[in-house]
Write a protein that holds these residues in place. Sequence first.
Motif, mmCIF file in Angstrom:
data_model
loop_
_atom_site.group_PDB
_atom_site.id
_atom_site.type_symbol
_atom_site.label_atom_id
_atom_site.label_comp_id
_atom_site.label_asym_id
_atom_site.label_seq_id
_atom_site.Cartn_x
_atom_site.Cartn_y
_atom_site.Cartn_z
ATOM 1 N N PRO A 90 -5.721 5.394 1.864
ATOM 2 C CA PRO A 90 -4.826 4.675 0.944
ATOM 3 C C PRO A 90 -5.284 4.703 -0.514
ATOM 4 C CG PRO A 90 -6.052 3.129 2.327
ATOM 5 C CD PRO A 90 -6.374 4.506 2.834
ATOM 6 N N ARG A 91 -6.552 4.996 -0.766
ATOM 7 C CA ARG A 91 -7.042 5.028 -2.163
ATOM 8 C C ARG A 91 -6.657 6.325 -2.864
ATOM 9 N NH1 ARG A 91 -13.145 5.045 -1.111
ATOM 10 N NH2 ARG A 91 -12.295 6.626 0.292
ATOM 11 N N VAL A 92 -6.240 7.327 -2.062
ATOM 12 C CA VAL A 92 -5.950 8.661 -2.605
ATOM 13 C C VAL A 92 -4.441 8.822 -2.804
ATOM 14 C CG1 VAL A 92 -6.050 11.146 -2.109
ATOM 15 C CG2 VAL A 92 -8.005 9.681 -1.549
ATOM 16 N N ASP A 93 -4.026 9.034 -4.070
ATOM 17 C CA ASP A 93 -2.608 9.261 -4.366
ATOM 18 C C ASP A 93 -2.288 10.730 -4.528
ATOM 19 O OD1 ASP A 93 -1.565 6.423 -4.816
ATOM 20 O OD2 ASP A 93 -3.401 6.504 -6.004
ATOM 21 N N GLY A 94 -3.304 11.509 -4.932
ATOM 22 C CA GLY A 94 -3.088 12.937 -5.146
ATOM 23 C C GLY A 94 -4.215 13.746 -4.533
ATOM 24 N N ILE A 95 -3.849 14.918 -4.003
ATOM 25 C CA ILE A 95 -4.852 15.809 -3.405
ATOM 26 C C ILE A 95 -4.689 17.177 -4.040
ATOM 27 C CG2 ILE A 95 -5.643 16.940 -1.270
ATOM 28 C CD1 ILE A 95 -4.253 14.605 0.265
ATOM 29 N N LEU A 96 -5.785 17.722 -4.550
ATOM 30 C CA LEU A 96 -5.709 19.109 -4.999
ATOM 31 C C LEU A 96 -6.792 19.901 -4.284
ATOM 32 C CD1 LEU A 96 -7.747 20.649 -7.280
ATOM 33 C CD2 LEU A 96 -7.125 18.588 -8.509
ATOM 34 N N VAL A 97 -6.370 21.006 -3.706
ATOM 35 C CA VAL A 97 -7.328 21.914 -3.072
ATOM 36 C C VAL A 97 -7.392 23.129 -3.987
ATOM 37 C CG1 VAL A 97 -7.903 23.260 -1.033
ATOM 38 C CG2 VAL A 97 -6.672 21.097 -0.779
ATOM 39 N N GLN A 98 -8.556 23.334 -4.607
ATOM 40 C CA GLN A 98 -8.674 24.413 -5.594
ATOM 41 C C GLN A 98 -8.510 25.781 -4.909
ATOM 42 O OE1 GLN A 98 -9.061 23.909 -9.021
ATOM 43 N NE2 GLN A 98 -8.706 26.107 -9.125
ATOM 44 N N LEU A 99 -7.652 26.610 -5.488
ATOM 45 C CA LEU A 99 -7.462 27.986 -4.998
ATOM 46 C C LEU A 99 -8.208 28.927 -5.940
ATOM 47 C CD1 LEU A 99 -3.638 27.862 -4.196
ATOM 48 C CD2 LEU A 99 -5.547 27.389 -2.649
ATOM 49 N N PRO A 100 -8.654 30.106 -5.526
ATOM 50 C CA PRO A 100 -8.473 30.682 -4.186
ATOM 51 C C PRO A 100 -9.461 30.094 -3.179
ATOM 52 C CG PRO A 100 -9.738 32.170 -5.589
ATOM 53 C CD PRO A 100 -9.353 31.003 -6.448
ATOM 54 N N LEU A 101 -9.096 30.225 -1.895
ATOM 55 C CA LEU A 101 -9.964 29.777 -0.799
ATOM 56 C C LEU A 101 -10.648 30.994 -0.182
ATOM 57 C CD1 LEU A 101 -7.425 27.247 0.723
ATOM 58 C CD2 LEU A 101 -9.631 26.667 -0.309
ATOM 59 N N PRO A 102 -11.804 30.787 0.456
ATOM 60 C CA PRO A 102 -12.464 31.928 1.107
ATOM 61 C C PRO A 102 -11.545 32.578 2.164
ATOM 62 C CG PRO A 102 -13.894 29.979 1.097
ATOM 63 C CD PRO A 102 -12.551 29.529 0.597
ATOM 64 N N GLY A 103 -11.805 33.853 2.434
ATOM 65 C CA GLY A 103 -10.919 34.668 3.273
ATOM 66 C C GLY A 103 -10.609 34.114 4.656
ATOM 67 N N GLN A 104 -11.538 33.324 5.246
ATOM 68 C CA GLN A 104 -11.290 32.818 6.609
ATOM 69 C C GLN A 104 -10.288 31.666 6.641
ATOM 70 O OE1 GLN A 104 -14.031 32.304 4.850
ATOM 71 N NE2 GLN A 104 -14.890 30.280 5.172
#
Length: 295
Positions: A90-104
Amino acid sequence: MTAERIDGRLRAKELDSRVTEGVSAFSEKVGRVPGLAAVLVGTDAASQIYVRNKVKRTKSVGMLSFEHVLPETTTESDLLSLVDDLNADPRVDGILVQLPLPGQIRAERVTSAVSPEKDVDGFHIVNVGAVASGVGGLVPCTPLGCLILAAPFFGGDFAGVESVVVGRSNIVGRPMANLLLARRATVTVVHSATRDVASHVRGADLVVVAAGSAGLVRGDWVGEGAVVIDVGINRLADGKVVGDVNFEEVSGVARALTPVPGGVGPMTIGCLLLNTLTAALRREGLGDPDIGLGI
Ligand code: NAD
């Protein structure tokens, strides 16, 4: 004509201070501050810098920052399980997953695992669809930044503005075109298969260039008095960073032009924070921020 140099750093500072005010108002009403989780997988140098800057700016506008740095060998299921935890937090309003991601790790699996309500990058298909249909959603940060930079030159009204978007990527070109269409601009999208890119650009009042090709747009491509927004970031062999627009040449014909660096780049993080505030307000049923950006 010498084009006005659009100061993206200054505009981003203004945006940050509006977001800071929005964060204070939110915390007074709700009793907590918005939170943004940044997830970095691996040790890609550019990604480390981007995430560090995002974390710094998140804290500077008074939001909570949750940083998750995972090893290069992280499995897709481990990353998906972290995303699940963040979706439920509930404390998290936004999520960012930095791209690029490793190949797997399949980026599209991760993007679609982020809850659309917390998808502050605007990459989830639900948000892509909402933006394409002109019915809201969370808007990808870079095109949103371009829109905010361009708006004052058209009095905040894009209706009928002849606009050319160079590039049709999912991150920049397409959402840019959709945002302009939603505001009733006349939009042409040109790309690497377009027969004569220059002839389209020449007739435009507004040109947004996101091709990833150093100095692609020349002075004689641009119509007198056009507003030119350069999204490109290209590192030359000598280490210099330049945009997709030949700045010197286009300065001689355009009405206004963004430099690289110091144009669109700083606005992108500003819009990430704006999206986090928007996501937080929506989650609390408080509507959208009203911070007078003229869009
Ligand atoms: P991309 O490679 O996914 O897409 C590039 C698009 O440009 C494609 O649609 C391609 O058809 C088109 N294109 C390429 N060469 C062309 C040419 N010669 N003529 C016409 N069209 C051409 O790239 P992207 O992710 O959209 O990024 C574009 C640029 O913007 C890159 O330099 C990237 O680093 C930069 N970028 C900057 C920011 C920022 O915050 N400032 C954010 C995202 C991307």
